[in-house]
Motif scaffolding. Structure first.
Motif, mmCIF file in Angstrom:
data_model
loop_
_atom_site.group_PDB
_atom_site.id
_atom_site.type_symbol
_atom_site.label_atom_id
_atom_site.label_comp_id
_atom_site.label_asym_id
_atom_site.label_seq_id
_atom_site.Cartn_x
_atom_site.Cartn_y
_atom_site.Cartn_z
ATOM 1 N N ARG A 93 0.843 -1.191 0.000
ATOM 2 C CA ARG A 93 0.000 0.000 0.000
ATOM 3 C C ARG A 93 0.884 1.248 0.000
ATOM 4 O O ARG A 93 2.037 1.216 0.445
ATOM 5 N N ALA A 94 0.388 2.333 -0.494
ATOM 6 C CA ALA A 94 1.182 3.558 -0.584
ATOM 7 C C ALA A 94 1.649 4.000 0.794
ATOM 8 O O ALA A 94 0.889 3.925 1.771
ATOM 9 N N CYS A 95 2.895 4.435 0.880
ATOM 10 C CA CYS A 95 3.466 4.922 2.134
ATOM 11 C C CYS A 95 3.255 6.427 2.207
ATOM 12 O O CYS A 95 3.806 7.175 1.383
ATOM 13 N N TRP A 96 2.475 6.871 3.176
ATOM 14 C CA TRP A 96 2.171 8.285 3.327
ATOM 15 C C TRP A 96 2.980 8.880 4.471
ATOM 16 O O TRP A 96 3.735 8.180 5.147
ATOM 17 N N GLU A 97 2.818 10.144 4.705
ATOM 18 C CA GLU A 97 3.579 10.852 5.742
ATOM 19 C C GLU A 97 3.294 10.255 7.119
ATOM 20 O O GLU A 97 2.192 9.783 7.399
ATOM 21 N N ASN A 98 4.339 10.279 7.982
ATOM 22 C CA ASN A 98 4.258 9.752 9.346
ATOM 23 C C ASN A 98 3.922 8.261 9.372
ATOM 24 O O ASN A 98 3.221 7.781 10.258
ATOM 25 N N GLN A 99 4.420 7.552 8.364
ATOM 26 C CA GLN A 99 4.291 6.095 8.286
ATOM 27 C C GLN A 99 2.844 5.622 8.179
ATOM 28 O O GLN A 99 2.518 4.491 8.553
ATOM 29 N N LYS A 100 1.980 6.462 7.662
ATOM 30 C CA LYS A 100 0.589 6.065 7.455
ATOM 31 C C LYS A 100 0.451 5.364 6.111
ATOM 32 O O LYS A 100 1.261 5.546 5.208
ATOM 33 N N LEU A 101 -0.603 4.553 5.980
ATOM 34 C CA LEU A 101 -0.795 3.723 4.796
ATOM 35 C C LEU A 101 -1.905 4.251 3.896
ATOM 36 O O LEU A 101 -2.901 4.810 4.369
ATOM 37 N N GLY A 102 -1.725 4.025 2.596
ATOM 38 C CA GLY A 102 -2.763 4.338 1.627
ATOM 39 C C GLY A 102 -3.827 3.254 1.598
ATOM 40 O O GLY A 102 -3.846 2.347 2.441
ATOM 41 N N PRO A 103 -4.723 3.302 0.604
ATOM 42 C CA PRO A 103 -5.823 2.328 0.529
ATOM 43 C C PRO A 103 -5.333 0.918 0.229
ATOM 44 O O PRO A 103 -4.210 0.712 -0.239
ATOM 45 N N GLU A 104 -6.176 -0.044 0.495
ATOM 46 C CA GLU A 104 -5.841 -1.440 0.241
ATOM 47 C C GLU A 104 -5.630 -1.686 -1.256
ATOM 48 O O GLU A 104 -6.236 -1.022 -2.104
ATOM 49 N N ILE A 105 -4.794 -2.689 -1.550
ATOM 50 C CA ILE A 105 -4.461 -3.018 -2.937
ATOM 51 C C ILE A 105 -5.435 -4.066 -3.456
ATOM 52 O O ILE A 105 -5.574 -5.146 -2.879
ATOM 53 N N LEU A 106 -6.090 -3.751 -4.565
ATOM 54 C CA LEU A 106 -7.054 -4.671 -5.165
ATOM 55 C C LEU A 106 -6.609 -5.164 -6.540
ATOM 56 O O LEU A 106 -7.070 -6.204 -7.005
ATOM 57 N N GLN A 107 -5.703 -4.409 -7.205
ATOM 58 C CA GLN A 107 -5.237 -4.774 -8.536
ATOM 59 C C GLN A 107 -3.741 -4.480 -8.648
ATOM 60 O O GLN A 107 -3.222 -3.572 -7.997
ATOM 61 N N VAL A 108 -3.068 -5.235 -9.506
ATOM 62 C CA VAL A 108 -1.631 -5.068 -9.703
ATOM 63 C C VAL A 108 -1.264 -3.657 -10.155
ATOM 64 O O VAL A 108 -0.297 -3.072 -9.643
ATOM 65 N N PRO A 109 -1.993 -3.034 -11.123
ATOM 66 C CA PRO A 109 -1.601 -1.691 -11.579
ATOM 67 C C PRO A 109 -1.636 -0.621 -10.489
ATOM 68 O O PRO A 109 -1.109 0.474 -10.696
ATOM 69 N N GLU A 110 -2.246 -0.903 -9.337
ATOM 70 C CA GLU A 110 -2.237 0.055 -8.242
ATOM 71 C C GLU A 110 -0.856 0.138 -7.586
ATOM 72 O O GLU A 110 -0.570 1.088 -6.846
#
Length: 608
Positions: free
Chosen positions: A185-202
């Protein structure tokens, strides 16, 4: 011998495996010269020239990858004898390293850093190239990042929603299933996570150069088709690991970071960091030395100090910002209560705490009350050695890398153990008497106090912030540590005969993320190490010294059990300090050991 004599001129050209003919020819040249100079006769020349060169490989245990340890040894020898002696003096150096524990510790730290990094998202590809044509040439031009180890570079060639198809530098191809990308999942500021991964192109795009690991190398060949890979990422978090013999101070394993190739900075010996709650055992030790017991009661409640003009108020808080009223010292250390620890240090005087820190070699700090919560900087090695002095009964040790140094003539010029031993001299085996060695170690605290703190730290593993380690089913003790905003996490723990310390944090201090603590970042590394390090050893209980009485008490109140007692524990007391009454102890307003109102007994309690 003739082959070795001719090898220095061109070691690579005369490699006996890659260039066997050249190697034999070089050896035979040396033999002929020996004949000419009269060292051998014709018969010996004939016999030796007809033999092939036989190679005998090293055993796996003879070579060990321990670059941080080796660098520390190199620096120590230079400090003692200078560079000329190190590189030209013909010194033979025997170290304290245990190859097996070094391998286990290195893998445990590596796995722990990967685990943390995966929990905090994907930072993107290593590079990006044009995947339309000549991708192999372009891929081979991408520099391999330090610390890849068994991982390899690959480029994303095609993809569907479920699978990424990759090419490797050896021209082979493979695939990465979506299941091996869901962590990214995308790494955001302060070690927070982006949305869940549902497809490879994400996660990936064509031309992305990434690090991958074969699932077959992970033992998953039955679960996946051949040439299936998993996405990997070099952690940007760092850490250190060290293991010691608590009785001698011998450093058995040392890992100073993710990759020595990437950074030679040793987080075990060079990184000065705040230990946080991992310092607290020495506050409680100082209190016990002043007459308190593990069953003494202190108040877990708000604590405020006016720091002076224009400095405002200092208001420490517990993790979770909660407090629970009167509780025992044992509860305070097991649950790592900041307010109880500060109130305890304030009662006995911060000077007593600083003196304990100095005696145990942790450091010399300014007399600020925040030191009780681990605000004073120290190194992982110093703190781990301090814990070793708790489990060894309060004896001072000096962490050592070098066991013995001999000069080019075989004479021992330095050794770790400097105790005299007349029975050890002479021919081995001729003296039937077992050597009797004196223990000259300086005492930093009495054995009873050291055991009481050790027994409390065992409770941290059994019931407190380190309870995940209890799953190992062995007598283990230790303490977690987490600094403000989760900048640094620690776990220092031990068995009766092995102590290990773990530190995890960023080289440029920043938060590790929400609810990232010593218990879920550093403690799993310690657990994984101890599980393998002690796998072939029987459980050994902590040794109870003379002057300790084990008494069953009410775990909540610290008093003798009553019919209403919900849970009992076995507590360690010095003679004369154990509870002798079931009467409720009343708090003393200044925080000294209080007296029961019925006058039946006096014992440590009631710090407020």
């Amino acid at each position: 011998a003739a082959f070795l004599a001719g090898l220095p001129k061109a070691p690579n050209s005369y490699h006996p495996k890659r260039n066997p003919r050249a190697a034999v020819g070089r050896r035979n040249y040396v033999l002929r010269r020996m004949l000419e100079d009269g060292y051998i006769d014709s018969e010996q020349l004939w016999a030796a020239s007809g033999k092939s060169i036989e190679l005998r490989g090293r055993k796996p245990g003879e070579v060990i990858n321990a670059p941080f340890f080796a660098e520390e040894v190199r620096r120590e020898i230079i400090d003692r004898y200078g560079e000329d002696a190190l590189y030209r003096g013909g010194l033979s150096v025997r170290t304290t390293l245990d190859p097996r524990l070094q391998t286990i510790g290195s893998q445990a730290l590596r796995d722990g850093l990967i685990s943390y990094d995966r929990r905090h998202g994907w930072r993107g590809p290593i590079a990006r190239i044009n995947a339309e044509k000549s991708w192999i040439d372009q891929l081979n031009l991408v520099p391999i990042p330090a610390g890849m180890n068994e991982w390899v570079l690959a480029v994303v060639l095609e993809m569907t929603n479920e699978t990424a198809f990759i090419g490797l530098s050896d021209r082979s191809r493979g695939s990465i299933p979506l299941a091996e990308l869901t962590w990214a999942r995308a790494c955001w500021e302060n070690q927070k996570l982006g949305p869940e991964i549902l497809q490879v192109p994400e996660v990936l795009a064509r031309g992305d150069v990434i690090a991958v690991e074969s699932l077959i190398s992970q033992g998953k060949e039955d679960e996946q088709p051949t040439k299936t890979y998993a996405l990997r990422q070099i952690p940007d978090v760092e850490g250190g690991f060290v293991a010691l013999d608590p009785h001698t101070g011998r450093i058995l394993a040392m890992v100073g970071g993710w990759s020595f190739q990437e950074s030679q900075f040793n987080r075990v010996t060079q990184a000065m960091r705040q230990p946080g709650s991992a310092f607290k055992p020495f506050v409680y030790l100082a209190a016990i030395e002043e007459g308190y017991t593990p069953a003494s009661v202190i108040l877990d409640a708000p604590f405020v100090i006016d720091q002076g003009p224009n400095l405002g108020l200092w208001k420490p808080e517990n993790y979770g910002r909660e407090f629970g009223g009167p509780a025992t010292l044992r509860f305070g250390i097991e649950k790592s209560r900041n307010l109880m620890t500060v109130r305890l240090a304030n009662s006995i005087g911060i000077g007593k705490v600083l003196e304990a820190a100095r005696r145990f070699g942790i450091g010399v700090f300014q007399p600020h009350l925040s030191i009780a919560l681990g605000s004073g900087e120290t190194t992982l090695l110093k703190l781990t050695a301090a814990y070793a002095m708790l489990v060894n009964g309060g004896k001072q040790i000096s962490p050592s890398l070098i066991e013995r140094i001999q000069n080019r003539h075989g004479l021992t010029i330095a050794r770790r153990d400097k105790r005299p031993c007349a029975e050890c001299q002479g021919v081995l085996g001729l003296n039937p008497n077992v050597p009797r060695l004196m223990d000259y170690r300086k005492r930093v605290t009495d054995p009873a106090t050291a055991f009481q703190v050790t027994w409390m730290l065992k409770g941290v593993v059994d019931r407190g912030t380190g309870r995940r380690i209890r799953e190992l089913g062995r007598p283990l003790a230790g303490k977690t540590g987490t600094t403000n905003k989760s900048f640094d996490t620690w776990f220092i723990g031990f068995s009766p005969d092995l102590v290990a310390g773990v530190y995890v944090g960023f080289d440029k201090p920043r938060t590790l993320g929400y609810k990232q603590t010593g218990s879920n970042v550093a403690a799993p590394i310690f657990k994984n190490f101890m599980e393998l390090a002690m796998a072939d050893q029987p459980p050994v209980p902590f040794r109870i010294p003379r002057g300790i009485r084990m008494v069953r008490i009410d775990a909540k109140t610290g008093r003798l059990p009553e019919p209403s007692t919900e849970r009992m524990i076995l507590e360690a007391f010095k003679p004369g300090t154990e509870p002798t009454s079931k009467t409720m102890m009343n708090p003393d307003s200044v925080g000294s050991p209080a007296v029961a109102r019925d006058g039946s007994s006096t014992f440590d309690s009631g710090l407020y």
